[in-house]
Design an enzyme around this catalytic site. Structure first.
Site, PDB file in Angstrom:
ATOM      1  N   LYS A  66       1.762  -6.738   2.899  1.00 39.58           N
ATOM      2  CA  LYS A  66       3.192  -6.467   3.099  1.00 39.58           C
ATOM      3  C   LYS A  66       3.950  -7.667   3.647  1.00 39.58           C
ATOM      4  O   LYS A  66       5.168  -7.739   3.532  1.00 39.58           O
ATOM      5  CB  LYS A  66       3.391  -5.241   3.981  1.00 39.58           C
ATOM      6  CG  LYS A  66       3.085  -3.953   3.207  1.00 39.58           C
ATOM      7  CD  LYS A  66       4.017  -2.836   3.587  1.00 39.58           C
ATOM      8  CE  LYS A  66       3.853  -1.614   2.703  1.00 39.58           C
ATOM      9  NZ  LYS A  66       2.483  -1.054   2.712  1.00 39.58           N
ATOM     10  N   SER A  70      -6.024  -4.019  -0.037  1.00 37.76           N
ATOM     11  CA  SER A  70      -4.635  -4.291   0.349  1.00 37.76           C
ATOM     12  C   SER A  70      -4.404  -4.426   1.854  1.00 37.76           C
ATOM     13  O   SER A  70      -3.381  -4.981   2.265  1.00 37.76           O
ATOM     14  CB  SER A  70      -3.740  -3.182  -0.212  1.00 37.76           C
ATOM     15  OG  SER A  70      -4.263  -1.908   0.144  1.00 37.76           O
TER      16      SER A  70
HETATM   17  C1  LIG Z   1       1.992  -0.232   1.866  1.00 40.71           C
HETATM   18  C2  LIG Z   1       0.560  -0.258   1.514  1.00 40.71           C
HETATM   19  C3  LIG Z   1       0.092   0.132   0.237  1.00 40.71           C
HETATM   20  C4  LIG Z   1       1.021   0.685  -0.820  1.00 40.71           C
HETATM   21  O1  LIG Z   1       2.036  -0.197  -1.190  1.00 40.71           O
HETATM   22  P1  LIG Z   1       3.355   0.341  -1.928  1.00 40.71           P
HETATM   23  O2  LIG Z   1       4.147  -0.864  -2.197  1.00 40.71           O
HETATM   24  O3  LIG Z   1       4.028   1.287  -0.982  1.00 40.71           O
HETATM   25  O4  LIG Z   1       2.892   1.061  -3.159  1.00 40.71           O
HETATM   26  C5  LIG Z   1      -1.249  -0.006  -0.031  1.00 40.71           C
HETATM   27  N1  LIG Z   1      -2.117  -0.454   0.892  1.00 40.71           N
HETATM   28  C6  LIG Z   1      -1.724  -0.833   2.118  1.00 40.71           C
HETATM   29  C7  LIG Z   1      -2.729  -1.328   3.088  1.00 40.71           C
HETATM   30  C8  LIG Z   1      -0.369  -0.753   2.471  1.00 40.71           C
HETATM   31  O5  LIG Z   1       0.021  -1.126   3.700  1.00 40.71           O
END
Ligand SMILES: *Cc1c(COP(=O)(O)O)cnc(C)c1O
Length: 333
Positions: A63, A315
């Site tokens: 993010k 992510s």
């Molecule tokens: C925010 C987030 C997501 C999802 O991202 P979006 O853009 O809302 O689809 C996935 N994994 C993690 C760790 C996140 O913080």
């Protein structure tokens, strides 16, 4: 009659020039994360499986890419007034860090239900915090007030062109590191990550497949795509807590981008998400949060059709360690 919003083309789709500009804008703020083959999954599936280690990003999730790009894109006048957000999670952490790095004031608003350690970690990253009322809606009212009264800029977690383009830089980096990839598995909540990544990888390699993965209960984007328009879903507790929350009934950007650019959507049970977390730990020596483990969970559950090399986006890593310990106690997947 005008056609319904949900069937019109996306209002914004980042092209290569926009994505490259985002990559330059955030280069000094983000870390370049490695991509590493998974020997175990490559052997099991008979194709190369590559793990994009974005849980090692600064602030613990991708993010920061979107937040840093959005802050960089503000006018000097807007930077002088500062930015606000409502998130208590990874977006709040990322925005706090990005704003501090750019010397921009940042206020993160949250309700008094938010645990003290979460409030403290956002403060530690350099943001001011405002604890308002008993719900997300009360916190949102304070944000609206700061925007109206002080001219601060609200930066939302996903439904914003600069956020989408920033997340898309992950797709550019991934194909630079592993141009052979044919399928990308992307955790999906509001869709900022997958919209940006899909736009990026398809701009570079049009035939590549992009698959979104969510939990099977309370997945707002998946339910919305099935309904053909943004819908509200009931929030259910999940190991993938970063994938919770709505997409906004007034969603403008990510709903049509997901509709047009994503090839398939997969949902997982809580057991399958836990299996993904356990695989990450026992087989790959990685601590990831539930949201980041869904690509692994989908592969292990046999829910992904395999054609050629697969990249799995890990992510984020901001998991409560006591919870992680309990999930690991369930043993190896
Ligand atoms: C925010 C987030 C997501 C999802 O991202 P979006 O853009 O809302 O689809 C996935 N994994 C993690 C760790 C996140 O913080």
């Amino acid at each position: 009659m005008s056609p319904s919003v949900s069937h019109s083309p996306p209002l914004f789709r980042p092209d290569l020039a926009t994505l490259e500009a985002a990559r330059s804008a955030i280069a000094g703020t983000i870390r370049s994360t490695p991509i590493t083959p998974s020997a175990d999954l490559s052997h099991r599936l008979g194709v190369p499986v590559l793990l994009k280690m974005e849980h090692h990003q600064v602030t613990g999730s991708f993010k920061l890419r979107g937040a840093a790009n959005a802050v960089a894109g503000l006018s000097q006048a807007d930077k002088d007034k500062g930015v606000v957000a409502v998130s208590t999670g990874n977006h709040g952490r990322a925005l706090a860090h990005a704003a501090k790095a750019a010397g921009v004031r940042c206020i993160v608003c949250m309700s008094n239900l938010v645990p003290a350690n979460k409030v403290e970690s956002i403060r530690a990253l350099g943001a001011e915090t405002r604890i308002i009322g008993k719900s997300q809606d009360d916190a949102q009212e304070e944000v609206d007030r700061l925007v109206a009264a002080e001219g601060m800029t609200l930066l939302p977690p996903f439904d914003h062109p600069a956020i989408i383009a920033g997340q898309g830089t992950l797709g550019l980096d991934l194909l630079d590191q592993a141009p052979e990839v044919e399928t990308v598995l992307v955790p999906l909540s509001g869709g900022g990550l997958i919209a940006g990544v899909a736009a990026a990888v398809k701009a570079v390699k049009p035939g590549i497949r992009v698959i979104g993965i969510s939990m099977d209960r309370g997945a707002a984007m998946v339910e919305s795509q099935r309904a053909g328009r943004p819908v509200q879903v009931e929030e259910v507790a999940s190991l993938a807590d970063s994938l919770g929350g709505g997409i906004g009934l007034d969603n403008r950007y990510t709903f049509p981008l997901v509709r047009d650019l994503v090839d398939d959507l997969i949902t997982l049970t809580e057991v399958e998400i836990a299996d993904g977390m356990r695989h990450a730990y026992w087989r790959e020596r990685q601590v990831v949060e539930g949201a980041a483990a869904v690509g692994l969970g989908a592969l292990i559950a046999g829910k992904v059709e395999i054609h050629g090399p697969v990249a799995v986006i890990l992510s984020g890593g901001n998991v409560d360690m006591a919870q992680h310990f309990r999930v690991m106690g369930g043993g190896e997947a």
